[in-house]
Scaffold this motif. Structure first.
Motif, PDB file in Angstrom:
ATOM      1  N   THR A   1       1.123  -1.148  -0.496  1.00  0.00           N
ATOM      2  CA  THR A   1       0.144  -0.122  -0.287  1.00  0.00           C
ATOM      3  C   THR A   1       1.070   1.386  -0.008  1.00  0.00           C
ATOM      4  OG1 THR A   1      -0.488   0.042   2.358  1.00  0.00           O
ATOM      5  CG2 THR A   1      -1.778  -0.854   1.056  1.00  0.00           C
ATOM      6  N   ARG A   2       1.838   0.988  -0.001  1.00  0.00           N
ATOM      7  CA  ARG A   2       3.286   1.975  -0.109  1.00  0.00           C
ATOM      8  C   ARG A   2       3.523   2.667  -1.634  1.00  0.00           C
ATOM      9  NH1 ARG A   2       7.111   1.220   4.853  1.00  0.00           N
ATOM     10  NH2 ARG A   2       5.515   1.863   6.298  1.00  0.00           N
ATOM     11  N   TYR A   3       2.360   2.128  -2.226  1.00  0.00           N
ATOM     12  CA  TYR A   3       2.210   3.189  -3.860  1.00  0.00           C
ATOM     13  C   TYR A   3       0.478   3.151  -4.212  1.00  0.00           C
ATOM     14  CZ  TYR A   3       7.251   0.801  -4.383  1.00  0.00           C
ATOM     15  OH  TYR A   3       8.618   0.059  -3.807  1.00  0.00           O
ATOM     16  N   MET A   4       0.942   4.103  -5.430  1.00  0.00           N
ATOM     17  CA  MET A   4      -0.871   4.393  -5.024  1.00  0.00           C
ATOM     18  C   MET A   4      -1.349   3.121  -6.241  1.00  0.00           C
ATOM     19  SD  MET A   4      -0.896   8.702  -6.308  1.00  0.00           S
ATOM     20  CE  MET A   4       0.502   8.886  -7.099  1.00  0.00           C
ATOM     21  N   GLN A   5      -2.291   2.572  -6.256  1.00  0.00           N
ATOM     22  CA  GLN A   5      -3.195   2.113  -6.920  1.00  0.00           C
ATOM     23  C   GLN A   5      -4.504   2.201  -6.516  1.00  0.00           C
ATOM     24  OE1 GLN A   5      -1.851  -2.449  -5.740  1.00  0.00           O
ATOM     25  NE2 GLN A   5      -0.650  -1.693  -4.468  1.00  0.00           N
TER      26      GLN A   5
END
Lengths: 452, 452
Positions: free
Chosen positions: A101-105
């Motif tokens: 969750t530390r990347y935008m998805q």
């Protein structure tokens, strides 16, 4: 290794005792000995004669000899084993992306939005979702949030509650047995035993019990952080009705500054037939809802939905990161589950087929004197066995014999309650009327077998 | 919602601050606003300009515009994104069976046996395996076992340790920041800072530190349950050498009746190149080993291997059940990972390609005065940035600028250490020499960019 008395279950209803292995086929004995060596003594198998499983499809499990078992005890693969849409969603996502969750998805947010949208009231309007791997982690996080927000430590649960296996939630899970140490700031209240208590008084009594325990927590300096409840009281014995119990309790909890946490690991995702969430049957608005088991139909995904003001300072000054929680594949699995429950009308199916089973079980109650009570909602049932109907004395031996008699007929259920005298029946939500008929026939035969 | 000062990271190295969103593209701003609303304030994105990811393959991530990012910060999909053998194993198992450990299943035992067989000493000979979903759950369980077995409560960790996010292990994870309350019976010791301490003395000093903290725990009535350590000290700043530190520490711990727990979530599964397990580099024999992140290449699976005598009473009088832990699919994923590490020679690859990177980083150390130290083992590296080489003063600003300069060049790494001044580089084990060259070129360019 510690030697246990023959028949000792380690406080687990329907657990197999390795010391009974001598009665089994030699290949099973060999497996169990190997298992003891490799997994150690913390692991329990089900049934007096444990079941070996090689594959599964829909509501059926198969052993290596091809024998078919009817799975009437599964709220993990709640949509049925190897559900095609969920399997396809996981496979597709595995081939595309599996990250945290530390990347935008986008799909993570789409699922959070869809999930939050299933709740009423303030949670539905403004709630936020947080993701974990297991219901234990979800309850553990809810507890951390509640204690941080309230500045209090006390927790109240029902007397046979189970809320998970982490250190913090095992300590608020009396059903783990007398050897599992409870939190010094845990207090318990009696479950709403509709078989033994005057039904009209249950809500008031529980609210009074909770108020008494709050006073005791305040007297001991802990104060109340949270009341945590499974709204169908599964491990207490399954009390699906009455449903006017939790509103008066929530009032008392809030007056004391505590949070009301609805543990939906057992009662959620349409299990009860009429509502997606068990707490909604009670018309109560929780501050935090925790989710687990059926959320990914077997894929490890769980989480919570929380009022944002409760997590504002916790989130701002600390952070929450869970490597696998809310990863791309977990989200794909969870989205497929939520969509399938809606598109396949599984909640409606639970209500319809569940009604047939409940009628059938009530007919069996008329037939067998030792069936003291039958309870249920949707596809979740309790059949309480007693030594006589007047005194309502729990009959554990007969209940465990019935569970094992069903297992011998290749129908899988289990037992629950402090005295393990309550048959616990919880089929996947895709159970058909034909499956229900086969289950009822099996229960009838098993009860007949244990009648003498 | 709590308003934070501009630049506040919530004690997380390399965390994005939503208040800096104004600098971003409007579509990213919209995503972040939506994310804040749906996931709340507990979630952090990486980088000053967060990265959107849509798909991934091998060592590369791709955003929705097709931009390629080199993933040099991934020990979850340690075998590379969408690894074909792991994907196929999960898919096959999903179609066959996904159920829990209360039924007899051969592959569960086969995997436990294979896993245990990778350890030396007593654990390899007689250890037993227990399965959880996450490294947090594994450490939480290890702590429960240690406290139950020893009857003591005290725990010792390094001063910036991170051992997970459950209530119990967050309380022994000082790296979560000052707002995250520590266990009253937690004591910390300095990490083996090979850059600042006389290398020959590190083991002795740490053993003395541990002895002092044990005395303090005993003075406070808690006694020592366990010393828990990540043998590469990742969150402290990555201290891969010397490797003669942990034997003298273990001696002190055992003399006090405490358990030595090796947390292999970061250092395990071949990461360090020469040994499958980080603790083996130190030639120390742990009482419990905990496992996590790369164990299923992204599938949520974790666990522990423990001396059976430690868990005998815990297991016999209580039990351990984790719904998803050790489920059929988790086991299939974990087996495919273990097999692939061996069959693809990934540990050997980590040693070889890791050596090239380490040489390259040391060359950069000569080139840039502010690179104070370079450390590493296998495919795990620390590049410590300082304000001047004599005083060795941490340079967080420059380190975070370098991390973000690399991100702008589409190479993903992060920062670590109490002062977030250490570049943390941790590529998947399938990194090639060509990937290494591209990484080194990027690091060189980023350091040049932050030189002024």
């Amino acid at each position: 290794m510690t030697t246990l008395p023959k028949g000792f279950r380690g406080d687990m209803a329907n657990g197999f005792n390795p010391q009974d292995a001598a009665d089994l086929a030699s290949e099973d004995q060999a497996h169990i000995a190997r298992r003891q060596r490799l997994l150690g003594p913390g692991y329990r198998l089900f049934y007096k004669s444990p079941v070996q499983i090689s594959r599964a499809k829909g509501v059926f499990l198969y052993d290596k000899h091809g024998n078919e078992y009817l799975d009437a005890y599964n709220n993990v693969v709640s949509l049925g084993h190897a559900h095609p849409r969920v399997v396809a969603a996981i496979r597709r996502q595995l081939e595309t992306l599996c990250t945290h969750t530390r990347y935008m998805q986008e799909p993570l947010l789409d699922y959070a939005e869809a999930l939050i949208g299933t709740f009423g009231g303030e949670l539905g309007r403004n709630g936020c979702a947080m993701f974990t791997c297991s219901g234990s982690e979800a309850n553990d996080l809810a507890l951390r949030v509640a204690r941080y927000y309230t500045g209090k430590t006390g927790v109240i649960v029902t007397s046979e509650a189970y809320h998970g296996n982490s250190g913090a939630v095992a300590a608020i899970s009396p059903s783990l047995g007398k050897k599992s140490a409870l939190d010094p700031y845990l207090r318990t209240v009696a479950a709403p035993d509709s078989y033994r208590l005057p039904v009209a008084e249950i809500g008031r009594r529980m609210a009074e019990d909770v108020a008494r325990q709050i006073a005791d927590l305040e007297r001991h300096g802990g104060g109340l952080a949270a009341f945590i409840v499974d709204s169908v009281f599964s491990s207490d014995g399954l009390y699906t009705d009455p449903t006017d119990v939790l509103v008066p309790v929530a009032e008392v909890v809030r007056k004391a500054g505590g949070l009301f946490i609805a543990d939906e690991v057992q009662s959620g995702f349409g299990r009860t037939g009429t509502h997606l969430w068990g707490h909604a049957r009670h018309k109560v608005e929780p501050d935090i809802v925790t989710l687990g088991k059926p959320m990914g139909n077997g894929y490890p995904v769980a989480g919570l939905v929380v009022r944002p003001d409760l997590v504002a300072e916790f989130g701002a000054t600390m952070r929450y990161f869970n490597t696998f929680g809310g990863n791309s594949v977990a989200v794909a699995a969870a989205q497929a589950v939520l969509d399938s429950i809606r598109d396949e009308g599984l909640m409606e199916n639970a209500a319809k087929v569940g009604g047939e089973i409940l009628d059938g079980l009530r007919a069996l109650q008329k037939k067998y004197e030792f069936v003291g009570d039958v309870r249920g909602a949707g596809l979740y049932f309790a059949v309480e066995l007693v030594k006589d109907r007047d005194r309502k004395v729990p009959d554990m031996d007969r209940a465990l014999a019935a569970v094992n008699a069903l297992r011998d007929r290749r129908i899988l259920i289990s037992a629950t309650g402090a005295d393990a005298h309550i048959l616990k029946i919880r089929p996947p939500l895709v159970f058909t009327s034909a499956n229900a008929a086969r289950l009822l026939e099996g229960v009838d035969a098993a009860l007949r077998a244990v009648q003498v």
